[in-house]
Design a protein around this motif. Structure first.
Motif, PDB file in Angstrom:
ATOM      1  N   SER A 299      -0.328   2.417  -6.044  1.00  0.00           N
ATOM      2  CA  SER A 299      -0.676   3.809  -6.349  1.00  0.00           C
ATOM      3  C   SER A 299      -1.565   3.797  -7.581  1.00  0.00           C
ATOM      4  CB  SER A 299       0.601   4.612  -6.581  1.00  0.00           C
ATOM      5  OG  SER A 299       0.377   5.952  -6.283  1.00  0.00           O
ATOM      6  N   TYR A 300      -2.806   3.409  -7.373  1.00  0.00           N
ATOM      7  CA  TYR A 300      -3.684   3.112  -8.503  1.00  0.00           C
ATOM      8  C   TYR A 300      -4.114   4.349  -9.274  1.00  0.00           C
ATOM      9  CZ  TYR A 300      -7.531   5.012  -5.931  1.00  0.00           C
ATOM     10  OH  TYR A 300      -8.334   5.884  -5.286  1.00  0.00           O
ATOM     11  N   TYR A 301      -3.754   5.525  -8.793  1.00  0.00           N
ATOM     12  CA  TYR A 301      -4.215   6.724  -9.506  1.00  0.00           C
ATOM     13  C   TYR A 301      -3.623   6.803 -10.907  1.00  0.00           C
ATOM     14  CZ  TYR A 301      -0.117   9.766  -9.722  1.00  0.00           C
ATOM     15  OH  TYR A 301       1.094  10.321 -10.065  1.00  0.00           O
TER      16      TYR A 301
ATOM     17  N   GLU B  62       0.833  -1.208   0.000  1.00  0.00           N
ATOM     18  CA  GLU B  62       0.000   0.000   0.000  1.00  0.00           C
ATOM     19  C   GLU B  62       0.865   1.255   0.000  1.00  0.00           C
ATOM     20  OE1 GLU B  62      -2.636   1.081  -0.801  1.00  0.00           O
ATOM     21  OE2 GLU B  62      -3.808  -0.737  -0.963  1.00  0.00           O
ATOM     22  N   LYS B  63       0.282   2.311  -0.534  1.00  0.00           N
ATOM     23  CA  LYS B  63       0.987   3.589  -0.544  1.00  0.00           C
ATOM     24  C   LYS B  63       0.845   4.244   0.816  1.00  0.00           C
ATOM     25  CE  LYS B  63      -1.622   6.478  -0.066  1.00  0.00           C
ATOM     26  NZ  LYS B  63      -2.633   6.705   1.022  1.00  0.00           N
ATOM     27  N   PRO B  64       1.764   5.076   1.235  1.00  0.00           N
ATOM     28  CA  PRO B  64       3.067   5.295   0.633  1.00  0.00           C
ATOM     29  C   PRO B  64       3.999   4.146   1.016  1.00  0.00           C
ATOM     30  CG  PRO B  64       2.856   6.643   2.603  1.00  0.00           C
ATOM     31  CD  PRO B  64       1.547   5.916   2.440  1.00  0.00           C
TER      32      PRO B  64
ATOM     33  N   MET C 241       1.809  12.082   4.249  1.00  0.00           N
ATOM     34  CA  MET C 241       1.897  10.631   4.055  1.00  0.00           C
ATOM     35  C   MET C 241       0.608  10.074   3.450  1.00  0.00           C
ATOM     36  SD  MET C 241       4.857   9.746   5.049  1.00  0.00           S
ATOM     37  CE  MET C 241       4.841   8.005   5.479  1.00  0.00           C
ATOM     38  N   ASP C 242      -0.419  10.922   3.290  1.00  0.00           N
ATOM     39  CA  ASP C 242      -1.665  10.421   2.700  1.00  0.00           C
ATOM     40  C   ASP C 242      -1.999  11.205   1.436  1.00  0.00           C
ATOM     41  OD1 ASP C 242      -4.868   9.956   2.725  1.00  0.00           O
ATOM     42  OD2 ASP C 242      -3.774   8.273   3.558  1.00  0.00           O
ATOM     43  N   PRO C 243      -2.797  12.292   1.490  1.00  0.00           N
ATOM     44  CA  PRO C 243      -3.027  13.002   0.223  1.00  0.00           C
ATOM     45  C   PRO C 243      -1.734  13.556  -0.353  1.00  0.00           C
ATOM     46  CG  PRO C 243      -3.987  14.205   2.088  1.00  0.00           C
ATOM     47  CD  PRO C 243      -3.536  12.893   2.614  1.00  0.00           C
TER      48      PRO C 243
ATOM     49  N   ILE D  55      -5.897   5.976  11.581  1.00  0.00           N
ATOM     50  CA  ILE D  55      -4.433   5.798  11.553  1.00  0.00           C
ATOM     51  C   ILE D  55      -3.744   7.000  10.897  1.00  0.00           C
ATOM     52  CG2 ILE D  55      -4.388   3.268  11.602  1.00  0.00           C
ATOM     53  CD1 ILE D  55      -4.001   3.391   8.503  1.00  0.00           C
ATOM     54  N   ARG D  56      -4.476   7.743  10.039  1.00  0.00           N
ATOM     55  CA  ARG D  56      -3.863   8.872   9.330  1.00  0.00           C
ATOM     56  C   ARG D  56      -3.435  10.001  10.267  1.00  0.00           C
ATOM     57  NH1 ARG D  56      -6.990   6.023   6.721  1.00  0.00           N
ATOM     58  NH2 ARG D  56      -6.835   5.593   4.500  1.00  0.00           N
ATOM     59  N   TRP D  57      -3.968  10.010  11.477  1.00  0.00           N
ATOM     60  CA  TRP D  57      -3.605  11.055  12.450  1.00  0.00           C
ATOM     61  C   TRP D  57      -2.564  10.558  13.434  1.00  0.00           C
ATOM     62  CZ3 TRP D  57      -5.065  15.350  10.557  1.00  0.00           C
ATOM     63  CH2 TRP D  57      -6.298  15.498   9.932  1.00  0.00           C
TER      64      TRP D  57
ATOM     65  N   SER E  17       1.104  12.250  -0.495  1.00  0.00           N
ATOM     66  CA  SER E  17       1.880  11.272  -1.282  1.00  0.00           C
ATOM     67  C   SER E  17       1.419  11.292  -2.737  1.00  0.00           C
ATOM     68  CB  SER E  17       1.769   9.868  -0.684  1.00  0.00           C
ATOM     69  OG  SER E  17       0.481   9.331  -0.849  1.00  0.00           O
ATOM     70  N   TYR E  18       0.134  11.624  -2.967  1.00  0.00           N
ATOM     71  CA  TYR E  18      -0.365  11.686  -4.352  1.00  0.00           C
ATOM     72  C   TYR E  18       0.061  12.985  -5.041  1.00  0.00           C
ATOM     73  CZ  TYR E  18      -3.533   7.782  -3.324  1.00  0.00           C
ATOM     74  OH  TYR E  18      -4.060   6.563  -2.989  1.00  0.00           O
ATOM     75  N   THR E  19      -0.034  14.118  -4.306  1.00  0.00           N
ATOM     76  CA  THR E  19       0.285  15.382  -4.983  1.00  0.00           C
ATOM     77  C   THR E  19       1.766  15.424  -5.358  1.00  0.00           C
ATOM     78  OG1 THR E  19       0.353  16.370  -2.780  1.00  0.00           O
ATOM     79  CG2 THR E  19      -1.582  16.846  -4.102  1.00  0.00           C
TER      80      THR E  19
ATOM     81  N   PHE F  68      -7.801  13.510 -10.713  1.00  0.00           N
ATOM     82  CA  PHE F  68      -6.702  12.612 -11.087  1.00  0.00           C
ATOM     83  C   PHE F  68      -6.627  11.423 -10.138  1.00  0.00           C
ATOM     84  CE2 PHE F  68      -4.669  15.606  -8.128  1.00  0.00           C
ATOM     85  CZ  PHE F  68      -3.927  14.761  -7.316  1.00  0.00           C
ATOM     86  N   LEU F  69      -7.272  11.539  -8.945  1.00  0.00           N
ATOM     87  CA  LEU F  69      -7.159  10.481  -7.941  1.00  0.00           C
ATOM     88  C   LEU F  69      -8.018   9.257  -8.264  1.00  0.00           C
ATOM     89  CD1 LEU F  69      -5.959   9.686  -5.165  1.00  0.00           C
ATOM     90  CD2 LEU F  69      -8.052  10.561  -4.142  1.00  0.00           C
ATOM     91  N   MET F  70      -9.301   9.499  -8.565  1.00  0.00           N
ATOM     92  CA  MET F  70     -10.214   8.369  -8.797  1.00  0.00           C
ATOM     93  C   MET F  70     -10.965   8.584 -10.107  1.00  0.00           C
ATOM     94  SD  MET F  70     -11.847   7.818  -5.072  1.00  0.00           S
ATOM     95  CE  MET F  70     -10.854   7.713  -3.614  1.00  0.00           C
ATOM     96  N   PRO F  71     -10.235   8.617 -11.221  1.00  0.00           N
ATOM     97  CA  PRO F  71     -10.854   8.978 -12.501  1.00  0.00           C
ATOM     98  C   PRO F  71     -11.926   8.010 -12.955  1.00  0.00           C
ATOM     99  CG  PRO F  71      -8.637   8.118 -12.829  1.00  0.00           C
ATOM    100  CD  PRO F  71      -8.812   8.290 -11.370  1.00  0.00           C
TER     101      PRO F  71
HETATM  102  O1  LIG Z   1      -4.968   6.455  -0.543  1.00  0.00           O
HETATM  103  C1  LIG Z   1      -5.975   7.048  -0.303  1.00  0.00           C
HETATM  104  O2  LIG Z   1      -6.804   7.365  -1.335  1.00  0.00           O
HETATM  105  C2  LIG Z   1      -8.127   7.725  -1.105  1.00  0.00           C
HETATM  106  C3  LIG Z   1      -8.300   8.495   0.188  1.00  0.00           C
HETATM  107  O3  LIG Z   1      -9.663   8.641   0.436  1.00  0.00           O
HETATM  108  C4  LIG Z   1      -7.616   7.814   1.334  1.00  0.00           C
HETATM  109  O4  LIG Z   1      -7.661   8.620   2.512  1.00  0.00           O
HETATM  110  C5  LIG Z   1      -6.218   7.546   1.045  1.00  0.00           C
HETATM  111  O5  LIG Z   1      -5.606   6.760   2.051  1.00  0.00           O
END
Ligand SMILES: O=C1OC[C@@H](O)[C@H](O)[C@H]1O
Ligand SMILES: NC(=O)C1=CN([C@@H]2O[C@H](COP(=O)(O)OP(=O)(O)OC[C@H]3O[C@@H](n4cnc5c(N)ncnc54)[C@H](OP(=O)(O)O)[C@@H]3O)[C@@H](O)[C@H]2O)C=CC1
Length: 302
Positions: free
Chosen positions: A127-129, A99-101, A180-182, A168-170, A184-186, A249-252
Motif C-alpha cells: 500500500s505504497y500511498y 499486493e493490495k488489498p 476492493m480497488d479504489p 480483473i477489477r470487474w 481499499s485506499y479510501t 494522497f494516492l500518488m503524491p
Molecule cells: O492500486 C491501484 O492504484 C492505482 C490504480 O490506478 C489502480 O487501479 C489500482 O489497482
C-alpha cells in the motif's frame, strides 16, 4: 506542465544514480506472475542493480515458492488469489510482498498475519500511498494545531475508460469490485487519519442492493469511475480549529499539495517533499519495505 512531464518520465525511468552498492544480505524476490503492476513495482527497480537476474519460463508458482534461492515472494495476482498463494508462500517459509488489498475478507487477512507471526515471517501489503505526504497530514493532526478531529472524507475515482471492460477489477470471482480497488485506499486513509481513535459515528451511509453482477458493475461504476476527465484523489479532515486537505494522497510522488486552514488565520499550502530533493519519498518507501527483513539462513523458517 513541463516539470510534470519530466517527473513522470523520471519516475518511469529511475536515474542510474539510484544504484546502491549491492549488499551481501540483499533479498532475492520471486514474482508469482507478470501482471501489469510488476514492471513498476519490481522489475524496473531491480534493473538498477547490475547483477539482477530475471527468471522466466515455465516455472510454476509452487516451484518458485519451493526454490531455496528465493527469500521473498511477490504476490501480484488478482485479489481473489492473494490469500491462497500468500498462505502457500508462508507455509513454504517465504516472506511475502503482497499486493493490495491483502485479502478478500477480514478472516483471510487474520489467517495470513497470524501464520506470518507464528513463522516469524514478514508480510507487507504493497500500500505504497503511505508516502511521507499522508504522514505529514497525520503529523499536523497529531500536533493538535487544528484541535480535535470532527469529520474525515476521502474520495478516489478515475475517469471512465481507465480500466478495460475485461479487467480483473470487474471480475467478482477474482475478488474484483470497486471496494476492493479504489475503495481499499479510501477506507485505509479514513482509518489512518482517524487513528488511534475509531470514528464515534458514521454520519452518512447508504447501501444499494443488487441482484446481478451486471447491476453490481453499474453501482461500482457510479461510485468509483466518474465521467469527468479528471481523477478524484482527495482527503479532507475537518477539525474544531480548522481543516486540512490533501490533493493526490494516492500518488503524491507525481504531484500533491496539502492545504492547512486554521480557523481565523490565513491558509497555507505545504508539500511533504519536492521532486528532486533527494528522493525522500522513495527513500522512505524503500526503508519501510525492507524494514525488519534480513536474509535468514536458508530454510530456517520452514
Ligand atoms: O492500486 C491501484 O492504484 C492505482 C490504480 O490506478 C489502480 O487501479 C489500482 O489497482
Ligand atoms: N500497489 C499498487 O499500487 C497497485 C496494486 N495493484 C494490485 O496488483 C494486482 C494485479 O493487478 P494488475 O497488475 O492490474 O493485474 P493484471 O490483470 O495485469 O495481471 C493479473 C495477473 O494474474 C495472472 N493470473 C493468474 N491467475 C489468473 C486468473 N485466474 N485470472 C486472471 N489472471 C490470472 C495473470 O497471468 P496470465 O497473464 O498468465 O493470465 C496476470 O499476469 C491486483 O491485486 C491489484 O489490486 C495494481 C495496481 C497498482
Amino acid at each position: 506542465m513541463l516539470a510534470f512531464i519530466s517527473r513522470v518520465q523520471k519516475i518511469a525511468n529511475p536515474p542510474s544514480s539510484a544504484v546502491q552498492p549491492k549488499e551481501k544480505t540483499a533479498l532475492k524476490f520471486g514474482c508469482l506472475d507478470a501482471a501489469n503492476i510488476v514492471p513498476g513495482a519490481l522489475v524496473i527497480p531491480a534493473k538498477s542493480h547490475p547483477d539482477a537476474k530475471a527468471y522466466g519460463g515455465a516455472i510454476g508458482y509452487q516451484d518458485m515458492i519451493n526454490d531455496p534461492e528465493v527469500d521473498v515472494i511477490y504476490n501480484p495476482l488478482p485479489n481473489g488469489l492473494h490469500f491462497e498463494w500468500t498462505m502457500k508462500a508462508l507455509k513454504g517459509g517465504k516472506h511475502v510482498l503482497l499486493e493490495k488489498p491483502a485479502a478478500n475478507t477480514e478472516d483471510e487477512a487474520r489467517q495470513i498475519f497470524t501464520l506470518a507471526e507464528k513463522k516469524g515471517l514478514v508480510v507487507l501489503e504493497a500500500s505504497y500511498y503511505r508516502f511521507p505526504s499522508i504522514q505529514r497530514v497525520k503529523a499536523i493532526l497529531d500536533s493538535k494545531e487544528l484541535g480535535p478531529t470532527k469529520t474525515i472524507t476521502a474520495a478516489l475515482s478515475a475517469p471512465e475508460g481507465t480500466s478495460k471492460p475485461d479487467d480483473i477489477r470487474w471480475k467478482y470471482e477474482l475478488g474484483g469490485g470497486s471496494m476492493m480497488d479504489p475503495g481499499s485506499y479510501t477506507v485505509n486513509v479514513l482509518n489512518y487519519l482517524a487513528s488511534p481513535n475509531k470514528p464515534k459515528s458514521v454520519l452518512t451511509a447508504s447501501a444499494e442492493p443488487y441482484s446481478s453482477a451486471t447491476e453490481h458493475k453499474q453501482i461500482d461504476k457510479n461510485y468509483f469511475w466518474n465521467d469527468s476527465s479528471f481523477p478524484k484523489l482527495k482527503a479532507t479532515v475537518r477539525c474544531e480549529g480548522g481543516s486540512i486537505e490533501i490533493f493526490n494522497f494516492l500518488m503524491p510522488h507525481y504531484y500533491h499539495y496539502i492545504t492547512v486552514s486554521p480557523k481565523g488565520k490565513r491558509s497555507r499550502t505545504e508539500k511533504a517533499y519536492k521532486f528532486g530533493d533527494g528522493s525522500k519519498g522513495e527513500d522512505w518507501c524503500i526503508s519501510l519495505s525492507t524494514g525488519g527483513i534480513t536474509r535468514s539462513p536458508r530454510n530456517s523458517t520452514t
